[in-house]
Design a protein around this motif. Structure first.
Motif, PDB file in Angstrom:
ATOM      1  N   ILE A 177      15.560  43.298  32.887  1.00 34.71           N
ATOM      2  CA  ILE A 177      16.937  42.855  32.610  1.00 34.71           C
ATOM      3  C   ILE A 177      16.859  41.605  31.739  1.00 34.71           C
ATOM      4  O   ILE A 177      16.048  40.709  31.994  1.00 34.71           O
ATOM      5  CB  ILE A 177      17.685  42.472  33.918  1.00 34.71           C
ATOM      6  N   ALA A 178      17.728  41.543  30.733  1.00 34.54           N
ATOM      7  CA  ALA A 178      17.777  40.351  29.875  1.00 34.54           C
ATOM      8  C   ALA A 178      19.218  40.072  29.480  1.00 34.54           C
ATOM      9  O   ALA A 178      20.026  41.001  29.376  1.00 34.54           O
ATOM     10  CB  ALA A 178      16.925  40.567  28.625  1.00 34.54           C
ATOM     11  N   VAL A 179      19.517  38.795  29.274  1.00 37.11           N
ATOM     12  CA  VAL A 179      20.839  38.437  28.739  1.00 37.11           C
ATOM     13  C   VAL A 179      20.649  37.630  27.467  1.00 37.11           C
ATOM     14  O   VAL A 179      19.662  36.909  27.306  1.00 37.11           O
ATOM     15  CB  VAL A 179      21.708  37.649  29.760  1.00 37.11           C
ATOM     16  N   PHE A 180      21.606  37.777  26.557  1.00 33.28           N
ATOM     17  CA  PHE A 180      21.546  37.153  25.233  1.00 33.28           C
ATOM     18  C   PHE A 180      22.797  36.283  25.046  1.00 33.28           C
ATOM     19  O   PHE A 180      23.802  36.738  24.498  1.00 33.28           O
ATOM     20  CB  PHE A 180      21.478  38.242  24.150  1.00 33.28           C
ATOM     21  N   PRO A 181      22.744  35.036  25.534  1.00 33.65           N
ATOM     22  CA  PRO A 181      23.902  34.157  25.373  1.00 33.65           C
ATOM     23  C   PRO A 181      23.973  33.594  23.956  1.00 33.65           C
ATOM     24  O   PRO A 181      23.001  33.703  23.204  1.00 33.65           O
ATOM     25  CB  PRO A 181      23.612  33.013  26.361  1.00 33.65           C
ATOM     26  N   PRO A 182      25.094  32.964  23.595  1.00 35.95           N
ATOM     27  CA  PRO A 182      25.116  32.227  22.333  1.00 35.95           C
ATOM     28  C   PRO A 182      24.027  31.147  22.372  1.00 35.95           C
ATOM     29  O   PRO A 182      23.722  30.626  23.452  1.00 35.95           O
ATOM     30  CB  PRO A 182      26.505  31.576  22.319  1.00 35.95           C
ATOM     31  N   CYS A 183      23.476  30.803  21.226  1.00 37.86           N
ATOM     32  CA  CYS A 183      22.367  29.841  21.168  1.00 37.86           C
ATOM     33  C   CYS A 183      22.655  28.541  21.921  1.00 37.86           C
ATOM     34  O   CYS A 183      21.797  27.986  22.592  1.00 37.86           O
ATOM     35  CB  CYS A 183      22.078  29.493  19.714  1.00 37.86           C
ATOM     36  N   LEU A 184      23.898  28.101  21.756  1.00 38.38           N
ATOM     37  CA  LEU A 184      24.309  26.841  22.375  1.00 38.38           C
ATOM     38  C   LEU A 184      24.077  26.827  23.887  1.00 38.38           C
ATOM     39  O   LEU A 184      23.861  25.777  24.480  1.00 38.38           O
ATOM     40  CB  LEU A 184      25.810  26.677  22.087  1.00 38.38           C
ATOM     41  N   HIS A 185      24.131  27.995  24.503  1.00 36.60           N
ATOM     42  CA  HIS A 185      24.045  28.064  25.965  1.00 36.60           C
ATOM     43  C   HIS A 185      22.690  28.552  26.479  1.00 36.60           C
ATOM     44  O   HIS A 185      22.526  28.733  27.688  1.00 36.60           O
ATOM     45  CB  HIS A 185      25.166  28.978  26.501  1.00 36.60           C
ATOM     46  N   ILE A 186      21.747  28.730  25.573  1.00 39.74           N
ATOM     47  CA  ILE A 186      20.458  29.309  26.008  1.00 39.74           C
ATOM     48  C   ILE A 186      19.772  28.442  27.067  1.00 39.74           C
ATOM     49  O   ILE A 186      19.329  28.950  28.100  1.00 39.74           O
ATOM     50  CB  ILE A 186      19.536  29.568  24.792  1.00 39.74           C
ATOM     51  N   THR A 187      19.693  27.142  26.845  1.00 44.18           N
ATOM     52  CA  THR A 187      18.952  26.322  27.824  1.00 44.18           C
ATOM     53  C   THR A 187      19.689  26.293  29.167  1.00 44.18           C
ATOM     54  O   THR A 187      19.057  26.303  30.224  1.00 44.18           O
ATOM     55  CB  THR A 187      18.698  24.890  27.312  1.00 44.18           C
ATOM     56  N   GLN A 188      21.013  26.290  29.110  1.00 43.78           N
ATOM     57  CA  GLN A 188      21.798  26.331  30.364  1.00 43.78           C
ATOM     58  C   GLN A 188      21.487  27.610  31.139  1.00 43.78           C
ATOM     59  O   GLN A 188      21.310  27.595  32.367  1.00 43.78           O
ATOM     60  CB  GLN A 188      23.301  26.270  30.027  1.00 43.78           C
ATOM     61  N   VAL A 189      21.371  28.715  30.409  1.00 44.17           N
ATOM     62  CA  VAL A 189      21.119  30.005  31.071  1.00 44.17           C
ATOM     63  C   VAL A 189      19.672  30.083  31.569  1.00 44.17           C
ATOM     64  O   VAL A 189      19.415  30.533  32.696  1.00 44.17           O
ATOM     65  CB  VAL A 189      21.463  31.179  30.114  1.00 44.17           C
ATOM     66  N   VAL A 190      18.734  29.617  30.744  1.00 47.00           N
ATOM     67  CA  VAL A 190      17.321  29.635  31.180  1.00 47.00           C
ATOM     68  C   VAL A 190      17.176  28.812  32.467  1.00 47.00           C
ATOM     69  O   VAL A 190      16.575  29.268  33.446  1.00 47.00           O
ATOM     70  CB  VAL A 190      16.398  29.086  30.061  1.00 47.00           C
ATOM     71  N   ASP A 191      17.761  27.627  32.477  1.00 51.42           N
ATOM     72  CA  ASP A 191      17.654  26.769  33.673  1.00 51.42           C
ATOM     73  C   ASP A 191      18.387  27.401  34.858  1.00 51.42           C
ATOM     74  O   ASP A 191      17.881  27.428  35.978  1.00 51.42           O
ATOM     75  CB  ASP A 191      18.251  25.380  33.395  1.00 51.42           C
ATOM     76  N   GLY A 192      19.573  27.936  34.586  1.00 49.05           N
ATOM     77  CA  GLY A 192      20.406  28.481  35.666  1.00 49.05           C
ATOM     78  C   GLY A 192      19.831  29.743  36.292  1.00 49.05           C
ATOM     79  O   GLY A 192      20.135  30.063  37.435  1.00 49.05           O
ATOM     80  N   LEU A 193      19.022  30.484  35.528  1.00 54.75           N
ATOM     81  CA  LEU A 193      18.484  31.750  36.058  1.00 54.75           C
ATOM     82  C   LEU A 193      17.041  31.612  36.533  1.00 54.75           C
ATOM     83  O   LEU A 193      16.399  32.628  36.842  1.00 54.75           O
ATOM     84  CB  LEU A 193      18.588  32.856  34.992  1.00 54.75           C
ATOM     85  N   LYS A 194      16.549  30.379  36.612  1.00 53.52           N
ATOM     86  CA  LYS A 194      15.155  30.190  37.080  1.00 53.52           C
ATOM     87  C   LYS A 194      14.960  30.865  38.430  1.00 53.52           C
ATOM     88  O   LYS A 194      15.786  30.753  39.328  1.00 53.52           O
ATOM     89  CB  LYS A 194      14.851  28.691  37.234  1.00 53.52           C
ATOM     90  N   GLY A 195      13.881  31.624  38.570  1.00 52.36           N
ATOM     91  CA  GLY A 195      13.588  32.275  39.843  1.00 52.36           C
ATOM     92  C   GLY A 195      14.239  33.636  39.985  1.00 52.36           C
ATOM     93  O   GLY A 195      13.941  34.380  40.909  1.00 52.36           O
ATOM     94  N   LYS A 196      15.171  33.974  39.092  1.00 54.66           N
ATOM     95  CA  LYS A 196      15.837  35.289  39.127  1.00 54.66           C
ATOM     96  C   LYS A 196      15.149  36.150  38.070  1.00 54.66           C
ATOM     97  O   LYS A 196      14.824  35.659  36.991  1.00 54.66           O
ATOM     98  CB  LYS A 196      17.322  35.103  38.777  1.00 54.66           C
ATOM     99  N   SER A 197      14.948  37.415  38.346  1.00 51.82           N
ATOM    100  CA  SER A 197      14.183  38.218  37.368  1.00 51.82           C
ATOM    101  C   SER A 197      15.087  38.725  36.245  1.00 51.82           C
ATOM    102  O   SER A 197      15.294  39.932  36.071  1.00 51.82           O
ATOM    103  CB  SER A 197      13.467  39.363  38.073  1.00 51.82           C
TER     104      SER A 197
END
Ligand code: PEP
Length: 251
Positions: free
Chosen positions: A37-57
């Motif tokens: 599973i992968a998600v493709f957010p707008p660039c501006l939100h990539i770090t927020q999503v990477v941090d927010g999904l830590k530990g989730k596959s």
């Protein structure tokens, strides 16, 4: 045996607040172990999503990247190396909205694809025909040309570490979906084109279908032999709907 994959393209949607809500919804999903599973957010939100999904596959990808692999003087662009540094694993290349609205042509997309791979990002090459092209019987010709451009420039081996998304332009964001058989026919042709060059690559590459996929039609689409999952736009902005689509791919 190919692992299925579901990719959520958030397009140009989201604020920090709505992205936080979506991350929260995704964190609570029961996801199948049998699908990537992968998600493709707008660039501006990539770090927020990477941090927010830590530990989730759930992996994170970008919707676009520069023609040059490494950071440098290229105002307004984002290098694949910067995306890797931010925690991305994938990048979309050649989404029809960029082909049509940003004028991206095959030559540029070949460079983006190669630059992404040079940094270890997995490109998701998006190909597909317009309604006019389908109605004039040109679907396979168009898709084959878009795919052939990468094969000619980079060799079929480039698809050993890439994903292909077949997205009929007329089905994107319109509520119209290709029938499972229509999608399967094009996927089979894509795989045959790759197999003519290298059968191992053809058998290994994942071919996603995209175009108004929802939980209600996902099972039937993903049940076709050459459809290995989906690239999901609108429905990926709703965590519960996205979760149901992921489960359709993973079970
Ligand atoms: C997409 O943007 O790649 C897409 C398939 O969109 P939708 O699912 O909304 O048709």
């Amino acid at each position: 045996m190919r692992r299925t994959m579901v990719a959520g393209n958030w397009k140009m949607h989201g604020t920090r607040a709505s992205v936080a809500e979506l991350i929260n919804g995704l964190r609570h999903l029961a996801l199948p172990s049998g699908a990537d599973i992968a998600v493709f957010p707008p660039c501006l939100h990539i770090t927020q999503v990477v941090d927010g999904l830590k530990g989730k596959s759930i992996q994170v990808g970008a919707q676009n990247s520069a023609v040059e692999a490494m950071q440098g003087a290229l105002t307004g662009e984002i290098a694949p190396s910067q995306l890797v540094d931010a925690g991305c694993s994938y990048v979309l290349v050649g989404h029809s909205e960029r082909r049509q609205m940003m004028g991206e042509r095959d030559g540029t997309l070949n460079r983006k694809f190669a630059a992404a791979q040079a940094c270890g990002l997995i490109p998701v090459l998006c190909i597909g025909e317009t309604l006019e092209q389908r109605e004039s019987g040109k679907t396979l010709e168009v898709v084959s040309r878009q795919l052939g451009s990468i094969i000619e420039e980079l060799g079929v081996g480039a698809f050993a570490k890439a994903v292909i998304a077949y997205e009929p332009v007329w089905a994107i964001g319109t509520g119209l979906t290709a029938t499972p058989q229509q999608a399967q026919d094009v996927h089979a042709a894509i795989r045959a084109q790759l197999a003519a060059e290298n059968s191992d690559v053809a058998q290994g590459v994942r071919l996603l279908y995209g175009g108004s996929v929802k939980a209600a039609n996902a099972v039937e689409l993903f049940g076709m032999p050459d459809i290995d999952g989906g690239l999901i736009g609108g429905a990926s902005l709703n965590a519960d709907e996205f979760g149901a689509i992921c489960r359709a791919a993973g079970n």
